[in-house]
Every structure is written in structure tokens, then in C-alpha cells.
Design an enzyme around this catalytic site. Structure first.
Site, mmCIF file in Angstrom:
data_model
loop_
_atom_site.group_PDB
_atom_site.id
_atom_site.type_symbol
_atom_site.label_atom_id
_atom_site.label_comp_id
_atom_site.label_asym_id
_atom_site.label_seq_id
_atom_site.Cartn_x
_atom_site.Cartn_y
_atom_site.Cartn_z
ATOM 1 N N SER A 140 -4.170 1.625 5.928
ATOM 2 C CA SER A 140 -3.121 0.602 5.941
ATOM 3 C C SER A 140 -2.161 0.781 4.768
ATOM 4 O O SER A 140 -2.568 1.161 3.671
ATOM 5 C CB SER A 140 -3.744 -0.793 5.860
ATOM 6 O OG SER A 140 -2.743 -1.789 5.726
ATOM 7 N N TYR A 155 -8.771 -7.313 2.066
ATOM 8 C CA TYR A 155 -8.395 -6.345 3.104
ATOM 9 C C TYR A 155 -7.866 -5.067 2.478
ATOM 10 O O TYR A 155 -8.265 -3.961 2.858
ATOM 11 C CB TYR A 155 -7.326 -6.974 4.006
ATOM 12 C CG TYR A 155 -6.677 -6.011 4.980
ATOM 13 C CD1 TYR A 155 -7.300 -5.694 6.187
ATOM 14 C CD2 TYR A 155 -5.438 -5.431 4.699
ATOM 15 C CE1 TYR A 155 -6.702 -4.819 7.084
ATOM 16 C CE2 TYR A 155 -4.839 -4.553 5.593
ATOM 17 C CZ TYR A 155 -5.471 -4.249 6.780
ATOM 18 O OH TYR A 155 -4.882 -3.374 7.668
#
Length: 256
Positions: A140, A155
Site C-alpha cells: 500500500s 494498517y
């Protein structure tokens, strides 16, 4: 793209989003696919789509339970099992301020990493016994840059760990003809946002993020899948340990 590596493609998180799009791409190139997902309905629907295109099977497993995903490990360890490709596409995303994160929030992200670590380790041993293979992790952009509008420390920590794992695996497995790469997407339209946005409002919410990207729009899951497929394929046989930005230009610079 050519996919000459023998063995099946194992797609963790292959029942929706980017994982499903990768599975569809591979099946369309005559690669046998095994998708792993937790939601039985989504898994059945995804399998129906894939089997209409080619050879696909599925394994229902909860990645938060070792007893559940043990069936994935057992499949990989079967005497005649041969995994040629692995894609770690399972994910969870729910932005929350750092000081508001609970221990349960933290474990939600890290639990996925733990499962993917163990599954990847088992797959690597399978590939070492056979003729090598190709692995791609879905990382990501948030692992590389903090975005104030979407606070996501746990995250991002998990995805940064996945990026680091990619490079370490690449170094250690290169002698065994195993390539390991990752993609690093920005905002891509997938069901992952339904964890904190009403499904009926997701399209409008994501449309508001179009201008965040220099290209002017959020990404589509199939666009990321094309890059994943390229990294899995023989076209990139001299690429390993890479973290490829697939982000509409965000890491180059943002519009706002």
C-alpha cells in the site's frame, strides 16, 4: 504476458477486489487458480465467475484462525501439490486516529500479516522442492507515506512490514529461482472500504478522492491486477525485491 511457470496460482484473498481480478487475469491465460477467502457467499460467487473462464477451485478459510487456514497449509503440503504463483491480496482497512486504536484493532491488521507470513513460508518450501515460482504481495501507498485525512497507523505498519518481507524473501529465495515483488496502490475501488463506509455510499465517497491523484481518478482493481500479472509473468524474470507504485502518480506528488 506469458505464464510458463508450472504449478497452480494460489490467491490469498481471491474472492473479491484486486485478488479476484488477478485470479480472472491468470485464468484467462490458462493458469489453474486456487482462491482462498473467508466469506462463503463471496467465495462461491467468485468461483462461479472463474470456472466460466477456466480451471479454478477454492478453499474457505479464516486467516485469523490457524485451525481454519491450516487447510490451506495442508493443501500446499500435499505430496503432489505444486504452487507456481502466490499472490497475497487479503486486506482490511479502517482509518482511525493513532491514539484511538485498540489492541483489537492492532491485532486485526497484524493477524493478517502473520497468516500471510506462514502461508508464504509454506509456499516457498513448496516452490523450493519444485522448479521455483513467482510471488507478489499487495502492499500500500500508506506504507510509504502518511495521509492526514486517513489516519491509519496500524494498517500502514502492517503494510510496511509486508513491503520489508517482500525484499527479505526476494534476497533469500533468489537462489531457488523464486521471485518476490509487491505492488503499492493508492486509492482503488474495491470492497475494502465497506468496512467503514456504507456500501451504498462507497462510489460517492471514492469519487471525492479522484483529485487526490495526479492522474485525476481513483484506480480500478483490474488495473492493479494487470501490474500484478506482469510481475508474476515471464516478462519480468529479471525483477525481484521491487515495490512497484501503482497509484495514479500519488508518490510522485499529490494535487492536494
Amino acid at each position: 504476458m506469458n505464464f510458463n511457470q508450472s504449478g497452480v496460482a494460489l490467491i490469498i484473498g481471491g474472492s473479491s477486489g484486486m485478488g479476484l481480478e488477478v485470479a480472472k487475469l491468470l485464468v484467462s491465460h490458462q493458469v489453474d487458480v486456487v482462491i482462498v477467502g473467508n466469506n462463503e457467499t463471496k467465495l462461491k460467487d467468485a468461483l462461479g465467475v472463474l470456472q466460466a473462464m477456466g480451471n479454478a477451485t477454492s478453499i474457505q478459510a479464516n486467516l485469523y484462525s490457524k485451525n481454519s487456514y491450516q487447510k490451506v497449509l495442508d493443501y500446499i503440503n500435499e505430496p503432489n501439490s505444486k504452487v507456481g504463483y502466490l499472490v497475497n491480496a487479503a486486506g482490511y482497512f479502517n482509518p482511525k486516529p493513532f491514539i484511538d486504536h485498540s489492541e483489537e484493532d492492532y491485532e486485526t491488521y497484524m493477524g493478517l500479516n502473520k497468516a500471510m507470513f506462514i502461508i508464504s513460508q509454506t509456499v516457498a518450501k513448496n516452490m523450493m522442492r519444485n522448479t521455483g515460482g513467482s510471488i507478489v504481495n499487495i502492499g500500500s501507498m500508506w506504507a510509504q507515506q502518511a495521509i492526514k485525512a486517513t489516519p491509519s497507523s496500524a494498517y500502514s505498519m502492517a503494510k510496511a512490514g509486508l513491503h520489508a518481507l517482500t525484499q527479505h524473501m526476494a534476497m533469500e529465495l533468489a537462489d531457488h529461482k523464486i521471485r518476490v515483488n509487491a505492488v503499492s496502490p493508492a486509492v482503488v475501488k474495491t470492497p475494502i472500504y465497506e468496512a467503514f463506509i456504507d456500501p451504498s455510499e462507497v462510489d460517492d465517497a471514492l469519487e471525492g478522492l479522484n483529485s487526490f491523484h495526479p492522474i485525476g481518478r481513483v484506480g480500478r482493481a483490474e488495473e492493479v491486477a494487470e501490474t500484478v500479472g506482469f510481475l508474476l509473468s515471464d516478462k519480468t524474470e529479471w525483477v525481484t525485491g521491487a515495490i512497484w507504485d501503482v497509484d495514479g502518480g500519488v508518490m510522485a506528488g499529490r494535487n492536494g
